[in-house]
Design a protein around this motif. Structure first.
Motif, mmCIF file in Angstrom:
data_model
loop_
_atom_site.group_PDB
_atom_site.id
_atom_site.type_symbol
_atom_site.label_atom_id
_atom_site.label_comp_id
_atom_site.label_asym_id
_atom_site.label_seq_id
_atom_site.Cartn_x
_atom_site.Cartn_y
_atom_site.Cartn_z
ATOM 1 N N SER A 27 0.870 -1.179 0.000
ATOM 2 C CA SER A 27 0.000 0.000 0.000
ATOM 3 C C SER A 27 0.904 1.226 0.000
ATOM 4 O O SER A 27 1.846 1.311 0.795
ATOM 5 N N ARG A 55 -5.612 -0.054 0.620
ATOM 6 C CA ARG A 55 -6.506 0.122 1.762
ATOM 7 C C ARG A 55 -7.479 1.276 1.570
ATOM 8 O O ARG A 55 -7.140 2.323 1.025
ATOM 9 N N ARG A 57 -10.799 3.238 4.011
ATOM 10 C CA ARG A 57 -10.951 3.604 5.414
ATOM 11 C C ARG A 57 -11.491 2.408 6.197
ATOM 12 O O ARG A 57 -12.083 1.494 5.631
ATOM 13 N N ARG A 60 -11.258 -1.217 5.147
ATOM 14 C CA ARG A 60 -11.797 -1.663 3.862
ATOM 15 C C ARG A 60 -10.681 -1.788 2.821
ATOM 16 O O ARG A 60 -9.573 -1.309 3.013
ATOM 17 N N THR A 63 -9.502 -1.682 -4.421
ATOM 18 C CA THR A 63 -9.246 -2.639 -5.487
ATOM 19 C C THR A 63 -8.779 -1.900 -6.731
ATOM 20 O O THR A 63 -9.348 -0.870 -7.084
ATOM 21 N N LYS A 122 -18.318 6.218 -8.087
ATOM 22 C CA LYS A 122 -17.053 6.575 -7.431
ATOM 23 C C LYS A 122 -15.885 6.537 -8.415
ATOM 24 O O LYS A 122 -15.546 5.490 -8.958
ATOM 25 N N ASN A 147 -9.462 5.965 -10.405
ATOM 26 C CA ASN A 147 -9.682 4.963 -11.457
ATOM 27 C C ASN A 147 -9.447 5.611 -12.810
ATOM 28 O O ASN A 147 -10.168 6.520 -13.201
HETATM 29 C C1 BT5 Z 1 -11.556 5.058 0.173
HETATM 30 O O1 BT5 Z 1 -11.962 4.319 1.262
HETATM 31 O O2 BT5 Z 1 -12.258 5.397 -0.737
HETATM 32 C C2 BT5 Z 1 -10.077 5.410 0.210
HETATM 33 C C3 BT5 Z 1 -9.325 4.731 -0.880
HETATM 34 C C4 BT5 Z 1 -7.880 5.175 -0.916
HETATM 35 C C5 BT5 Z 1 -7.066 4.365 -1.877
HETATM 36 C C6 BT5 Z 1 -5.673 4.904 -2.037
HETATM 37 S S1 BT5 Z 1 -4.799 4.123 -3.294
HETATM 38 C C7 BT5 Z 1 -3.331 4.858 -2.791
HETATM 39 C C8 BT5 Z 1 -3.345 4.854 -1.271
HETATM 40 N N1 BT5 Z 1 -2.778 3.639 -0.748
HETATM 41 C C9 BT5 Z 1 -3.713 2.895 -0.123
HETATM 42 O O3 BT5 Z 1 -3.508 1.772 0.400
HETATM 43 N N2 BT5 Z 1 -4.895 3.518 -0.144
HETATM 44 C C10 BT5 Z 1 -4.797 4.801 -0.799
HETATM 45 P P1 BT5 Z 1 -13.471 3.999 1.601
HETATM 46 O O4 BT5 Z 1 -14.280 5.258 1.646
HETATM 47 O O5 BT5 Z 1 -13.396 3.175 2.824
HETATM 48 O O6 BT5 Z 1 -13.989 3.180 0.385
HETATM 49 C C11 BT5 Z 1 -13.604 1.852 0.202
HETATM 50 C C12 BT5 Z 1 -14.720 1.178 -0.577
HETATM 51 O O7 BT5 Z 1 -14.722 1.662 -1.924
HETATM 52 C C13 BT5 Z 1 -14.550 -0.320 -0.691
HETATM 53 O O8 BT5 Z 1 -15.130 -0.963 0.426
HETATM 54 C C14 BT5 Z 1 -15.297 -0.639 -1.974
HETATM 55 O O9 BT5 Z 1 -16.691 -0.707 -1.748
HETATM 56 C C15 BT5 Z 1 -15.062 0.617 -2.814
HETATM 57 N N3 BT5 Z 1 -13.958 0.455 -3.761
HETATM 58 C C16 BT5 Z 1 -12.844 -0.307 -3.668
HETATM 59 N N4 BT5 Z 1 -12.052 -0.138 -4.723
HETATM 60 C C17 BT5 Z 1 -12.681 0.749 -5.536
HETATM 61 C C18 BT5 Z 1 -12.376 1.335 -6.788
HETATM 62 N N5 BT5 Z 1 -11.239 1.078 -7.424
HETATM 63 N N6 BT5 Z 1 -13.261 2.220 -7.308
HETATM 64 C C19 BT5 Z 1 -14.401 2.523 -6.664
HETATM 65 N N7 BT5 Z 1 -14.757 2.012 -5.478
HETATM 66 C C20 BT5 Z 1 -13.899 1.130 -4.913
#
Ligand code: BT5
Length: 259
Positions: A27, A55, A57, A60, A63, A122, A147
């Motif tokens: 990550s 990761r 929040r 979660r 992907t 999203k 994305n």
């Molecule tokens: C977020 O969390 O939206 C924060 C995501 C942050 C990712 C970046 S990537 C670079 C950095 N390094 C990391 O390890 N993380 C950060 P949250 O609001 O908790 O939303 C997570 C939820 O979004 C998941 O449970 C899925 O339902 C959905 N999700 C997962 N991957 C997705 C994607 N690529 N596009 C849209 N929704 C996604």
């Protein structure tokens, strides 16, 4: 290639020039939090083509197919307190909104507290993490996954309610260009984090791009949920919701847009 940053003209920004680009990491946030603990300088940027343990929040998962997203984290060491951390994520979110518009022609909005959305799908998520809060200059790592390409339409994307820049714009989007634009947009915002009025102005600017405001929402807290109309962000980025039980101030939670 590890350690190799994008080529860019010299002199456009003085911070956010140290870009460490990896083919693969667990990550980017975890990597940069560890680097921060070891003394890494503010302004360091880390990018991964692929994350093995991306990761979101609250434990979660984020992907992303290899090479399909801009997965990046940025280290800040601003002089601010715990209640003002939202302003740092706001600076990054505003810069990402600028970048997706400049590079892909996509006008996205912010969904409170940490998403970039287009028509409620999203496009990106922001993960802000800290260490040393209360020490004067905490390390604040703001990660964002945007994305860019995605197997759209696909079952994964549909299940996630996700969208991507290439799907929206119908053209190839260069992740390095997107990163460069975001960092260029971030550089003039960084000084604002040093003063209360600057931080409040970042939150106000983000409020102006937040599509949650004015919407009927369901707010999901750790152990309860309630519905109401989201009316504004306060100075520190908390969401104000007017519900049947009156006015609620929400600092941590998830929001579902109802209509
Ligand atoms: C977020 O969390 O939206 C924060 C995501 C942050 C990712 C970046 S990537 C670079 C950095 N390094 C990391 O390890 N993380 C950060 P949250 O609001 O908790 O939303 C997570 C939820 O979004 C998941 O449970 C899925 O339902 C959905 N999700 C997962 N991957 C997705 C994607 N690529 N596009 C849209 N929704 C996604």
């Amino acid at each position: 290639m590890p350690g190799e940053g994008p080529r860019r003209p010299e002199g456009r920004r003085s911070m956010f020039t140290d870009v460490r680009w990896f083919a693969e990491l667990g990550s980017t946030n975890t990597w940069l939090l560890e680097a921060a603990a070891a003394g890494c300088a503010e302004g360091t940027v880390v990018v991964a083509d692929r994350q093995l343990a991306g990761r979101g929040r609250l434990g979660r998962v984020w992907t992303s197919e290899p090479g399909s997203g801009l997965l990046t984290s940025i280290l800040f060491r601003p002089a601010l307190g715990a209640s003002e951390l939202f302003s740092v994520a706001a600076a990054v979110t505003l810069s990402a909104l600028d970048a997706v518009e400049a590079v892909a022609g996509v006008r996205a909005g912010a969904k409170w507290p940490n998403d970039l959305v287009v028509d409620d799908a999203k496009l990106a998520g922001v993960l802000s993490e800290t260490s040393g809060v209360g020490s004067g200059r905490p390390a604040v790592v703001v990660g964002i996954g945007i994305n860019v390409g995605w197997p759209m339409p696909g079952p994964d994307a549909e299940a996630l309610g996700a969208t991507c820049l290439e799907g929206l714009s119908g053209r190839h989007i260069d992740r390095r260009e997107l990163l460069e634009q975001m960092l260029d947009a971030l550089a003039p915002r960084r000084p604002l984090l040093e003063e209360a009025e600057g931080r409040a102005s970042l939150v106000r600017d983000l409020a102006g791009r937040t599509v949650t405001i004015g919407r009927a929402v369901r707010v999901e807290l750790a152990d309860a949920s309630f519905s109401g109309i989201a009316t504004e962000l306060d100075d520190t980025g908390r969401l104000i919701v007017e519900g049947a039980a009156g006015r609620r101030v929400v600092s941590v939670g998830d929001v579902v847009h109802l209509r």
